[in-house]
Write an enzyme that holds these catalytic residues in place. Structure first.
Site, mmCIF file in Angstrom:
data_model
loop_
_atom_site.group_PDB
_atom_site.id
_atom_site.type_symbol
_atom_site.label_atom_id
_atom_site.label_comp_id
_atom_site.label_asym_id
_atom_site.label_seq_id
_atom_site.Cartn_x
_atom_site.Cartn_y
_atom_site.Cartn_z
ATOM 1 N NE ARG A 63 -3.970 -1.693 2.659
ATOM 2 C CZ ARG A 63 -3.930 -2.755 3.453
ATOM 3 N NH1 ARG A 63 -2.824 -2.992 4.149
ATOM 4 N NH2 ARG A 63 -4.972 -3.556 3.558
ATOM 5 C CB ILE A 64 3.610 2.409 2.236
ATOM 6 C CG1 ILE A 64 2.739 2.370 3.487
ATOM 7 C CG2 ILE A 64 4.571 3.598 2.299
ATOM 8 C CD1 ILE A 64 3.489 2.014 4.766
ATOM 9 N NE ARG B 241 8.472 -2.285 11.999
ATOM 10 C CZ ARG B 241 7.536 -1.391 11.740
ATOM 11 N NH1 ARG B 241 7.836 -0.304 11.027
ATOM 12 N NH2 ARG B 241 6.294 -1.556 12.169
ATOM 13 C CD GLU C 294 13.289 2.288 15.294
ATOM 14 O OE1 GLU C 294 12.154 2.242 15.832
ATOM 15 O OE2 GLU C 294 13.459 2.381 14.070
ATOM 16 C CG HIS D 167 9.878 4.324 13.731
ATOM 17 N ND1 HIS D 167 10.193 3.028 14.054
ATOM 18 C CD2 HIS D 167 8.833 4.231 12.862
ATOM 19 C CE1 HIS D 167 9.392 2.194 13.431
ATOM 20 N NE2 HIS D 167 8.554 2.901 12.690
#
Length: 320
Positions: free
Chosen positions: A157-158, A238, A267, A286
């Protein structure tokens, strides 16, 4: 008696109000600090529902402490923080929040592309340090975006939303995916190529693949060596998909031109991370989905998933 639910981070009142009528809620009250593991281990023992973020490791050891747990609602699209196999073995539903963050994350990805290409952060620091003394012909020159070739690794989708934005810049569009998407090719004018051809031909390479065992170090030393010396690598998927050590050396040597990173293997990323020392890296904490509207939509969708699962329905966004 209401089902017991534990929430691992302070949520907006609107989200809490949606849940509190149906459930007996307990919530970690700090907004900027993850729940300590020992508290999560204690709270999960009685919980039938868990509302969590990517910051929590929902591993087999934790699930072994949760005999009553029925639903894990993850406020994220990705769910690599959850041992889905262990949850499935135990009959625990796992849900995520896809769709609602697509456009916002595509906006941020294109912003990273633009910032990396035109040295936006570097130029801002240059001005703030007082280094701007005069105009000169080749001062802080970057890479053209208009008419350049964009390669998208992972056309979900992205990826499709990013391609749509790139058409406004008359970019030549390439993609590599686990399977071809003829409909997207027709709609977006995007061409399917091998991973190797995409890396060799693209001026901008955007990593949007899911994080799985197969995509760990998907971009490594060999892949970086295939890229153009003027290429910019963007990762808003990611951390761990790109080998950060290999990327540092490729950027340091001028093997590729720049990088835009919204995600890291660890992170929060340590402030002494080598990549943060490079002027040709745009690094963000992020924030791919971090618009006010989108984060609220994600939080409400995660709440809806939890409600559906605990009230005996099949959640719309069940991943197992």
């Amino acid at each position: 008696m209401k089902p017991k639910v534990y929430i691992t981070r302070k949520l907006p009142d609107r989200v809490v109000d949606k849940l509190k009528n149906s459930f007996d809620l307990r919530m970690w009250e700090k907004e900027e600090e993850p729940v300590p593991r020992e508290i999560l281990e204690k709270e999960i023992k009685e919980a039938e529902g868990l509302y969590c973020l990517l910051t929590e490791s929902i591993d087999r050891d934790l699930l072994n402490l949760a005999p009553r747990l029925k639903v894990i609602s993850n406020m994220a699209v990705g769910y690599n923080n959850i041992d889905v196999a262990a949850a499935t073995e135990k009959g625990i539903m796992v849900t995520n929040t896809p769709g609602v963050l697509t456009e916002t994350t595509a906006d941020l990805t294109f912003a990273l592309l633009m910032a990396g290409a035109r040295r936006v952060v570097e130029a801002s620091h240059y001005l703030q340090r007082g280094d701007w003394k005069t105009w000169s012909p080749m001062q802080l020159t970057g890479q053209d975006v208009y008419g350049a070739t964009l390669g998208i690794l992972g056309l979900g989708r992205i990826g499709e939303a990013l391609a749509k934005r790139a058409t406004g810049f008359d970019m030549n569009l390439l993609y590599h995916n686990r399977s071809r998407k003829p409909d997207a090719e027709e709609r977006l004018g995007i061409q399917y190529v091998s991973k190797e051809d995409l890396l060799r031909e693209s001026d901008f390479v955007c990593v949007l693949t899911p994080y799985t065992q197969e995509t760990v170090n998907y971009i490594d030393e060999a892949e970086l060596a295939m890229m153009k010396p003027n290429a910019v690598l963007i990762n808003s998927a990611r951390g761990g998909i790109v080998n950060e050590e290999a990327l540092y050396h490729a950027l340091k040597k001028g093997q590729i031109w720049g990088a835009g990173l919204d995600v890291f293997e660890q992170e929060p990323v340590p402030t002494d991370h080598p990549l943060l020392s490079l002027p040709n890296v745009v690094a963000l904490p992020h924030i791919g989905s971090a618009s006010q509207n989108t984060r609220l939509k994600m939080a409400l969708l995660a709440a809806e998933n939890l409600i559906q699962g605990l009230l005996g329905e099949t959640p719309k966004n069940l991943v197992n």
